[in-house]
Write a protein that holds these residues in place. Structure first.
Motif, PDB file in Angstrom:
ATOM      1  N   SER A 176      -3.052   1.549  -9.288  1.00  0.00           N
ATOM      2  CA  SER A 176      -2.078   0.938 -10.196  1.00  0.00           C
ATOM      3  C   SER A 176      -0.806   0.634  -9.419  1.00  0.00           C
ATOM      4  CB  SER A 176      -1.767   1.868 -11.376  1.00  0.00           C
ATOM      5  OG  SER A 176      -1.068   3.020 -10.941  1.00  0.00           O
ATOM      6  N   GLU A 177      -0.084  -0.385  -9.874  1.00  0.00           N
ATOM      7  CA  GLU A 177       1.196  -0.765  -9.263  1.00  0.00           C
ATOM      8  C   GLU A 177       2.153  -1.162 -10.373  1.00  0.00           C
ATOM      9  OE1 GLU A 177       0.717  -3.674  -5.965  1.00  0.00           O
ATOM     10  OE2 GLU A 177      -1.408  -3.519  -6.456  1.00  0.00           O
ATOM     11  N   VAL A 178       3.338  -0.593 -10.361  1.00  0.00           N
ATOM     12  CA  VAL A 178       4.361  -0.997 -11.331  1.00  0.00           C
ATOM     13  C   VAL A 178       4.998  -2.288 -10.823  1.00  0.00           C
ATOM     14  CG1 VAL A 178       6.497  -0.372 -12.502  1.00  0.00           C
ATOM     15  CG2 VAL A 178       4.783   1.388 -12.007  1.00  0.00           C
ATOM     16  N   SER A 189       5.052 -15.370   7.169  1.00  0.00           N
ATOM     17  CA  SER A 189       3.863 -14.615   6.765  1.00  0.00           C
ATOM     18  C   SER A 189       4.223 -13.465   5.825  1.00  0.00           C
ATOM     19  CB  SER A 189       3.145 -14.064   7.999  1.00  0.00           C
ATOM     20  OG  SER A 189       3.999 -13.204   8.744  1.00  0.00           O
ATOM     21  N   LEU A 190       5.356 -12.778   6.095  1.00  0.00           N
ATOM     22  CA  LEU A 190       5.788 -11.697   5.213  1.00  0.00           C
ATOM     23  C   LEU A 190       6.229 -12.257   3.863  1.00  0.00           C
ATOM     24  CD1 LEU A 190       6.447  -8.773   4.613  1.00  0.00           C
ATOM     25  CD2 LEU A 190       8.639  -9.061   5.786  1.00  0.00           C
ATOM     26  N   ALA A 191       6.917 -13.383   3.876  1.00  0.00           N
ATOM     27  CA  ALA A 191       7.336 -14.022   2.626  1.00  0.00           C
ATOM     28  C   ALA A 191       6.125 -14.376   1.770  1.00  0.00           C
ATOM     29  CB  ALA A 191       8.158 -15.272   2.932  1.00  0.00           C
ATOM     30  N   LYS A 192       5.088 -14.888   2.409  1.00  0.00           N
ATOM     31  CA  LYS A 192       3.864 -15.238   1.684  1.00  0.00           C
ATOM     32  C   LYS A 192       3.215 -13.990   1.094  1.00  0.00           C
ATOM     33  CE  LYS A 192      -0.574 -17.604   2.271  1.00  0.00           C
ATOM     34  NZ  LYS A 192      -1.483 -18.281   3.235  1.00  0.00           N
ATOM     35  N   LYS A 193       3.202 -12.911   1.873  1.00  0.00           N
ATOM     36  CA  LYS A 193       2.596 -11.642   1.421  1.00  0.00           C
ATOM     37  C   LYS A 193       3.353 -11.084   0.216  1.00  0.00           C
ATOM     38  CE  LYS A 193       1.256  -8.907   4.664  1.00  0.00           C
ATOM     39  NZ  LYS A 193       1.263  -7.906   5.764  1.00  0.00           N
ATOM     40  N   VAL A 194       4.678 -11.223   0.234  1.00  0.00           N
ATOM     41  CA  VAL A 194       5.494 -10.740  -0.883  1.00  0.00           C
ATOM     42  C   VAL A 194       5.183 -11.516  -2.153  1.00  0.00           C
ATOM     43  CG1 VAL A 194       7.854 -10.600  -1.777  1.00  0.00           C
ATOM     44  CG2 VAL A 194       7.360  -9.845   0.550  1.00  0.00           C
ATOM     45  N   LEU A 195       5.109 -12.833  -2.046  1.00  0.00           N
ATOM     46  CA  LEU A 195       4.826 -13.670  -3.220  1.00  0.00           C
ATOM     47  C   LEU A 195       3.432 -13.412  -3.778  1.00  0.00           C
ATOM     48  CD1 LEU A 195       6.435 -17.083  -2.192  1.00  0.00           C
ATOM     49  CD2 LEU A 195       7.219 -15.489  -3.940  1.00  0.00           C
ATOM     50  N   GLU A 196       2.484 -13.091  -2.913  1.00  0.00           N
ATOM     51  CA  GLU A 196       1.123 -12.798  -3.375  1.00  0.00           C
ATOM     52  C   GLU A 196       1.079 -11.548  -4.246  1.00  0.00           C
ATOM     53  OE1 GLU A 196      -1.436 -14.714   0.358  1.00  0.00           O
ATOM     54  OE2 GLU A 196      -1.124 -12.550   0.227  1.00  0.00           O
ATOM     55  N   GLN A 197       2.004 -10.626  -4.034  1.00  0.00           N
ATOM     56  CA  GLN A 197       2.052  -9.399  -4.836  1.00  0.00           C
ATOM     57  C   GLN A 197       2.687  -9.621  -6.197  1.00  0.00           C
ATOM     58  OE1 GLN A 197       3.247  -5.745  -2.540  1.00  0.00           O
ATOM     59  NE2 GLN A 197       3.581  -7.234  -0.892  1.00  0.00           N
ATOM     60  N   LEU A 198       3.349 -10.768  -6.367  1.00  0.00           N
ATOM     61  CA  LEU A 198       4.035 -11.058  -7.623  1.00  0.00           C
ATOM     62  C   LEU A 198       3.206 -11.955  -8.523  1.00  0.00           C
ATOM     63  CD1 LEU A 198       7.574 -11.701  -6.124  1.00  0.00           C
ATOM     64  CD2 LEU A 198       6.747  -9.622  -7.185  1.00  0.00           C
ATOM     65  N   LEU A 226       7.311  -3.037  -3.254  1.00  0.00           N
ATOM     66  CA  LEU A 226       6.405  -4.061  -2.739  1.00  0.00           C
ATOM     67  C   LEU A 226       6.027  -3.732  -1.294  1.00  0.00           C
ATOM     68  CD1 LEU A 226       8.293  -7.234  -4.060  1.00  0.00           C
ATOM     69  CD2 LEU A 226       6.266  -6.173  -5.060  1.00  0.00           C
ATOM     70  N   LYS A 227       4.789  -3.990  -0.945  1.00  0.00           N
ATOM     71  CA  LYS A 227       4.320  -3.713   0.410  1.00  0.00           C
ATOM     72  C   LYS A 227       5.062  -4.595   1.415  1.00  0.00           C
ATOM     73  CE  LYS A 227      -0.356  -2.281  -0.883  1.00  0.00           C
ATOM     74  NZ  LYS A 227      -1.798  -2.574  -0.775  1.00  0.00           N
ATOM     75  N   GLY A 228       5.487  -4.002   2.514  1.00  0.00           N
ATOM     76  CA  GLY A 228       6.151  -4.749   3.576  1.00  0.00           C
ATOM     77  C   GLY A 228       7.656  -4.797   3.459  1.00  0.00           C
ATOM     78  N   LYS A 243      10.406   5.904   0.020  1.00  0.00           N
ATOM     79  CA  LYS A 243       9.150   6.141  -0.685  1.00  0.00           C
ATOM     80  C   LYS A 243       8.562   7.486  -0.281  1.00  0.00           C
ATOM     81  CE  LYS A 243       8.079   1.186  -0.597  1.00  0.00           C
ATOM     82  NZ  LYS A 243       7.099   0.152  -0.165  1.00  0.00           N
ATOM     83  N   THR A 244       7.833   8.066  -1.206  1.00  0.00           N
ATOM     84  CA  THR A 244       7.099   9.294  -0.902  1.00  0.00           C
ATOM     85  C   THR A 244       5.754   9.251  -1.610  1.00  0.00           C
ATOM     86  OG1 THR A 244       7.175  11.719  -0.918  1.00  0.00           O
ATOM     87  CG2 THR A 244       8.097  10.604  -2.832  1.00  0.00           C
ATOM     88  N   ILE A 245       4.734   9.775  -0.940  1.00  0.00           N
ATOM     89  CA  ILE A 245       3.374   9.814  -1.489  1.00  0.00           C
ATOM     90  C   ILE A 245       2.913  11.262  -1.511  1.00  0.00           C
ATOM     91  CG2 ILE A 245       0.981   9.057  -1.183  1.00  0.00           C
ATOM     92  CD1 ILE A 245       2.011   6.608   0.283  1.00  0.00           C
ATOM     93  N   VAL A 246       2.442  11.699  -2.663  1.00  0.00           N
ATOM     94  CA  VAL A 246       1.962  13.083  -2.795  1.00  0.00           C
ATOM     95  C   VAL A 246       0.600  13.073  -3.465  1.00  0.00           C
ATOM     96  CG1 VAL A 246       4.295  14.023  -2.964  1.00  0.00           C
ATOM     97  CG2 VAL A 246       3.062  13.443  -5.042  1.00  0.00           C
ATOM     98  N   SER A 247      -0.160  14.126  -3.244  1.00  0.00           N
ATOM     99  CA  SER A 247      -1.452  14.289  -3.901  1.00  0.00           C
ATOM    100  C   SER A 247      -1.229  14.759  -5.337  1.00  0.00           C
ATOM    101  CB  SER A 247      -2.311  15.299  -3.139  1.00  0.00           C
ATOM    102  OG  SER A 247      -3.475  15.630  -3.884  1.00  0.00           O
TER     103      SER A 247
END
Length: 288
Positions: A192-194, A279-288, A240-242, A51-55
């Protein structure tokens, strides 16, 4: 003896660096394939998923765009170019804090929309009113903003929608419509999130429908390559985060070959994959 060992280790470290190649990280076509930086890898497959983040300011040269952060994920390597996909944007926190000052009402919204060419996007707009407003007014403003976002998405391709979102066109239209309820100070699309990219077979179908309306359709069975390559699925998981490249590959090897497969899984099933805790599995499902 220790000095000889340290020289050997230093030589081995130099040798590892010599085997690596610099790859130019390129923005997608909607951003005119601008250079986003460079990354290093010893094999061409390694950069995929990074991943990369730019202004946004770095791409437009406009100082007023400095509060917008664009997020990209490398999904393909061609020669020395690492090609990316736009996977979302975010506002700098200090910019949002300045907008939402005391004695102002802040109306947040979260809307999942699909563009004309099949991209699924989660959009998070923000409206600011100069004074405290009633709950009913806030609900009406949120509804109007949601209708505006859906209207733009359904009538635009992914590229067109992203440009309208980042340029402020969507926010300006929503702001004008909200004034029938209350004179809001401003509306912004803060994040926004794709969520999902269309598969190759869907893109081909859309092109055929546009180019040959009236020609007889031929039904074919999609091959595994058409449904989505391993690299495409891994790049999608890393949005996805994480989830980094290693965890994304572990998910794929465990049988999760699409976002739908991941979305339909349980927390326990994902937690069984190497590198995933409950906990990570739960976090992933929350993003979906």
């Amino acid at each position: 003896m220790a000095e000889k060992r340290s020289r050997t280790m230093a030589r081995q470290a130099r040798d590892r660096w010599r085997t690596k190649t610099w790859y130019n990280i390129m923005a997608p076509d909607m951003f005119d394939r601008a250079s986003l930086g460079e990354t290093m890898a010893n094999v061409p497959e390694k950069p995929i998923g990074r991943k990369t983040i730019v202004s946004f300011q770095d791409l437009t040269g406009d100082y007023s765009d400095g509060h917008i952060k664009l997020k990209f994920v490398i999904h393909e390597v061609k020669g020395n170019d690492a090609l990316t996909r736009f996977v979302g944007h975010d506002f700098r926190k200090d910019y949002v804090i300045r907008l939402a000052r005391r004695r102002r009402s802040k109306i947040d919204g979260v809307f999942n929309v699909t563009t004309k060419d099949g991209y699924s996007i989660r959009v998070k707009p923000l409206a600011i009113a100069e004074k405290r407003i009633k709950t009913t007014q806030a609900k009406s403003i949120r509804r109007i903003i949601g209708e505006s976002v859906r209207e733009f998405a359904s009538s635009m391709t992914f590229s067109e929608f992203v440009k309208a979102m980042l340029s402020g066109e969507i926010a300006e239209t929503a702001s004008k419509r909200c004034r029938t309820i209350f004179p809001v100070r401003r509306v912004e699309v803060k994040k926004s999130e794709v969520l999902a990219f269309p598969t190759l077979v869907e893109r081909i179908t859309d092109e055929v429908e546009e180019e040959g309306a009236g020609e007889e359709a031929v039904e074919t069975e999609p091959t595994p390559e058409e449904v989505g390559s391993k690299e495409e699925v891994i790049a999608l998981f890393t949005s996805l985060k994480g989830i980094g490249p290693m965890k994304a590959e572990a998910l794929y090897e465990a049988g999760f070959d699409s976002l739908d497969a991941l979305r339909n899984a349980t927390t326990d099933q994902i937690a069984e994959v190497e590198g995933f805790s409950p906990s990570l599995a739960k976090k992933v499902l929350e993003q979906l």
